[in-house]
Design a protein around this motif. Structure first.
Motif, PDB file in Angstrom:
ATOM      1  N   GLY A 169       0.774  -1.226   0.000  1.00  0.00           N
ATOM      2  CA  GLY A 169       0.000   0.000   0.000  1.00  0.00           C
ATOM      3  C   GLY A 169       0.808   1.280   0.000  1.00  0.00           C
ATOM      4  N   GLN A 170       2.133   1.189  -0.107  1.00  0.00           N
ATOM      5  CA  GLN A 170       2.941   2.408  -0.127  1.00  0.00           C
ATOM      6  C   GLN A 170       3.453   2.657  -1.545  1.00  0.00           C
ATOM      7  OE1 GLN A 170       5.543   2.840   3.342  1.00  0.00           O
ATOM      8  NE2 GLN A 170       3.977   1.984   4.678  1.00  0.00           N
ATOM      9  N   GLY A 171       4.670   3.166  -1.703  1.00  0.00           N
ATOM     10  CA  GLY A 171       5.074   3.669  -3.012  1.00  0.00           C
ATOM     11  C   GLY A 171       5.567   2.650  -4.002  1.00  0.00           C
ATOM     12  N   GLY A 172       5.629   1.383  -3.627  1.00  0.00           N
ATOM     13  CA  GLY A 172       6.161   0.371  -4.518  1.00  0.00           C
ATOM     14  C   GLY A 172       5.091  -0.476  -5.169  1.00  0.00           C
ATOM     15  N   SER A 173       5.432  -1.732  -5.455  1.00  0.00           N
ATOM     16  CA  SER A 173       4.576  -2.608  -6.245  1.00  0.00           C
ATOM     17  C   SER A 173       3.800  -3.631  -5.422  1.00  0.00           C
ATOM     18  CB  SER A 173       5.422  -3.355  -7.289  1.00  0.00           C
ATOM     19  OG  SER A 173       6.070  -2.435  -8.151  1.00  0.00           O
ATOM     20  N   SER A 174       3.898  -3.577  -4.095  1.00  0.00           N
ATOM     21  CA  SER A 174       3.156  -4.538  -3.286  1.00  0.00           C
ATOM     22  C   SER A 174       1.679  -4.182  -3.222  1.00  0.00           C
ATOM     23  CB  SER A 174       3.722  -4.601  -1.865  1.00  0.00           C
ATOM     24  OG  SER A 174       5.010  -5.163  -1.865  1.00  0.00           O
ATOM     25  N   GLU A 175       0.868  -5.201  -3.022  1.00  0.00           N
ATOM     26  CA  GLU A 175      -0.589  -5.055  -3.056  1.00  0.00           C
ATOM     27  C   GLU A 175      -1.144  -4.718  -1.673  1.00  0.00           C
ATOM     28  OE1 GLU A 175      -4.360  -7.703  -4.737  1.00  0.00           O
ATOM     29  OE2 GLU A 175      -2.526  -8.712  -4.090  1.00  0.00           O
ATOM     30  N   ASP A 176      -2.106  -3.819  -1.645  1.00  0.00           N
ATOM     31  CA  ASP A 176      -2.883  -3.535  -0.442  1.00  0.00           C
ATOM     32  C   ASP A 176      -4.289  -4.054  -0.702  1.00  0.00           C
ATOM     33  OD1 ASP A 176      -4.216  -2.557   1.742  1.00  0.00           O
ATOM     34  OD2 ASP A 176      -3.857  -0.446   1.323  1.00  0.00           O
ATOM     35  N   VAL A 177      -4.691  -5.123   0.002  1.00  0.00           N
ATOM     36  CA  VAL A 177      -5.984  -5.740  -0.286  1.00  0.00           C
ATOM     37  C   VAL A 177      -7.145  -5.026   0.387  1.00  0.00           C
ATOM     38  CG1 VAL A 177      -5.025  -8.010  -0.754  1.00  0.00           C
ATOM     39  CG2 VAL A 177      -5.636  -7.409   1.590  1.00  0.00           C
ATOM     40  N   GLY A 178      -6.855  -4.063   1.289  1.00  0.00           N
ATOM     41  CA  GLY A 178      -7.922  -3.267   1.893  1.00  0.00           C
ATOM     42  C   GLY A 178      -8.825  -4.107   2.776  1.00  0.00           C
ATOM     43  N   GLY A 179     -10.108  -3.774   2.770  1.00  0.00           N
ATOM     44  CA  GLY A 179     -11.089  -4.538   3.518  1.00  0.00           C
ATOM     45  C   GLY A 179     -11.247  -4.144   4.966  1.00  0.00           C
ATOM     46  N   VAL A 180     -10.610  -3.055   5.398  1.00  0.00           N
ATOM     47  CA  VAL A 180     -10.691  -2.660   6.800  1.00  0.00           C
ATOM     48  C   VAL A 180     -11.911  -1.780   7.038  1.00  0.00           C
ATOM     49  CG1 VAL A 180      -9.276  -0.584   6.533  1.00  0.00           C
ATOM     50  CG2 VAL A 180      -9.344  -1.741   8.723  1.00  0.00           C
ATOM     51  N   LYS A 181     -12.518  -1.905   8.209  1.00  0.00           N
ATOM     52  CA  LYS A 181     -13.634  -1.037   8.577  1.00  0.00           C
ATOM     53  C   LYS A 181     -13.103   0.268   9.162  1.00  0.00           C
ATOM     54  CE  LYS A 181     -16.693  -4.910   9.737  1.00  0.00           C
ATOM     55  NZ  LYS A 181     -17.453  -5.570  10.821  1.00  0.00           N
ATOM     56  N   GLY A 182     -13.855   1.342   8.963  1.00  0.00           N
ATOM     57  CA  GLY A 182     -13.516   2.603   9.589  1.00  0.00           C
ATOM     58  C   GLY A 182     -12.571   3.453   8.766  1.00  0.00           C
ATOM     59  N   ASN A 183     -11.956   4.418   9.440  1.00  0.00           N
ATOM     60  CA  ASN A 183     -11.151   5.441   8.786  1.00  0.00           C
ATOM     61  C   ASN A 183      -9.921   4.861   8.102  1.00  0.00           C
ATOM     62  OD1 ASN A 183      -9.888   8.075   8.368  1.00  0.00           O
ATOM     63  ND2 ASN A 183      -8.487   7.381   9.974  1.00  0.00           N
ATOM     64  N   THR A 184      -9.652   5.352   6.889  1.00  0.00           N
ATOM     65  CA  THR A 184      -8.401   5.043   6.192  1.00  0.00           C
ATOM     66  C   THR A 184      -7.734   6.327   5.725  1.00  0.00           C
ATOM     67  OG1 THR A 184      -9.532   4.792   4.055  1.00  0.00           O
ATOM     68  CG2 THR A 184      -9.272   2.811   5.405  1.00  0.00           C
ATOM     69  N   HIS A 185      -8.100   7.456   6.307  1.00  0.00           N
ATOM     70  CA  HIS A 185      -7.626   8.751   5.833  1.00  0.00           C
ATOM     71  C   HIS A 185      -6.230   9.067   6.351  1.00  0.00           C
ATOM     72  CE1 HIS A 185      -7.735  12.910   4.567  1.00  0.00           C
ATOM     73  NE2 HIS A 185      -7.585  13.340   5.812  1.00  0.00           N
ATOM     74  N   ARG A 186      -5.322   9.362   5.446  1.00  0.00           N
ATOM     75  CA  ARG A 186      -4.000   9.896   5.768  1.00  0.00           C
ATOM     76  C   ARG A 186      -3.180   9.018   6.695  1.00  0.00           C
ATOM     77  NH1 ARG A 186      -3.820  16.450   6.515  1.00  0.00           N
ATOM     78  NH2 ARG A 186      -4.324  16.968   4.358  1.00  0.00           N
ATOM     79  N   GLY A 187      -2.923   7.803   6.288  1.00  0.00           N
ATOM     80  CA  GLY A 187      -1.895   7.104   7.018  1.00  0.00           C
ATOM     81  C   GLY A 187      -2.152   5.663   7.379  1.00  0.00           C
ATOM     82  N   HIS A 188      -1.056   4.932   7.530  1.00  0.00           N
ATOM     83  CA  HIS A 188      -1.118   3.506   7.830  1.00  0.00           C
ATOM     84  C   HIS A 188      -1.095   3.212   9.311  1.00  0.00           C
ATOM     85  CE1 HIS A 188       0.229   2.002   3.578  1.00  0.00           C
ATOM     86  NE2 HIS A 188      -0.930   2.609   3.595  1.00  0.00           N
TER      87      HIS A 188
END
Length: 318
Positions: free
Chosen positions: A119-138
């Protein structure tokens, strides 16, 4: 020397402010059990970038929750006997960098595995699926969900999985697998060696993701930690859940994983660091029970530390 934090004698005794969840050990035992159940489905594809003395591959593996993770793999060409390997981790929001940056290690007979964080600047996958806030940061990804869904939990497990892959490569000597990185990379170096204790040496440079409440109390929730402030402003403006938030962040607070490290540690800290304050780094360092050494730069902050790269290579060669 001007101070941005505690005096050195207090830093050497500092044990952290962020709460440690009561079920912390069970949390990570459960996480590691989930990781061990994953079939990594390793794939290596020759890169378009090649050199006369090193072979370069795009390495892919499946991490927890099914994400495909990418790493650069560079190995010295023509070396038959098992040789050392180093796993490298990049700074927050970044990526593994240029292939050429790994050639100094390859020239010394090391294989190198450099991971792209999901989920950052490279080629790895972020599958998501989390509940709640995803704004501005891991850091805050998953705070409104079950603790098992914190994103950095998954990223920490990716580091351990990459080290396990390195340990299993036929060309690598499993007694000489090391880890290094700066800032987020320093944090992931600690996570890697804590969750995969067969890592023999590690060199974290001013590690991120330690002692979140101390960062908050120093009013330094800016720069790399800005998302903490943003989270409260948007999702808990009266701080009604402040204790709950910091306790949940305790699951990914590296000071509480540090005592799992078994490899030898060479850590670097800048005493003028206002991005990852020295006290937060000492909170982790002071909990390491393995052989360790700390290199202190009194006049430097979160920046290039002269000689640190050379000392790291010398440490790994020793």
């Amino acid at each position: 020397m001007p101070l941005v934090d505690m005096p050195l004698e207090k830093l050497k005794a500092y044990t952290g402010r962020n709460p440690r969840p009561a079920d912390f050990d069970a949390y990570w035992d459960r996480a590691l059990a989930e990781l061990r159940a994953v079939d990594p489905q390793i794939e290596m594809v020759p890169s378009s970038f090649q050199t006369p003395n090193a072979e370069c591959f795009d390495l892919y593996f499946t991490g927890v929750r099914g994400a495909r993770i990418h790493a650069q793999y560079v190995r010295p060409k023509g070396v038959q006997e098992p040789h050392p390997a180093v796993v490298l981790f990049h700074g927050y929001t970044g990526h593994a960098g240029d292939w050429s940056g790994k050639l100094s290690y390859a020239s010394l007979g090391f294989s190198v595995l450099a991971m792209d964080c999901r989920g950052q600047g490279g080629s790895s996958e972020d599958v998501g699926g989390v509940k709640g806030n995803t704004h501005r940061g891991h850091i805050i990804r998953g705070l409104d969900d079950h603790p098992d869904n914190l994103l950095f939990r998954h990223i920490y497990l990716d580091t351990a999985q990459l080290a396990d892959i390195a340990l299993g490569l036929p060309e690598v000597d499993p007694e000489r697998v090391y880890a290094a990185g700066g800032s987020q990379g320093g944090a992931l170096t600690i996570a890697c060696a804590a969750l995969e204790p067969r890592v023999k040496k590690l060199a974290p440079l001013y590690p991120f993701l330690c002692d979140f409440k101390r960062v908050w109390e120093m009013d330094l929730a800016k720069d790399a930690y800005e998302e903490l402030r943003t989270y409260f402003r948007h999702f808990d403006p009266t701080h009604a859940r402040e204790d709950e938030v910091f306790e949940k962040l305790g699951y990914i607070d590296l000071q509480y994983l540090a005592d799992r490290i078994r490899g030898e540690v060479l850590m670097f800290v800048g005493m003028m660091d206002t991005v990852c304050p020295p006290s937060t780094q000492f909170a982790a360092y002071n909990k390491i029970t393995a052989p360790k050494d700390l290199v202190i730069y009194p006049d430097f902050g979160h920046e290039g530390l002269p000689g640190a790269s050379d000392r790291t290579i010398a440490f790994f060669l020793k």
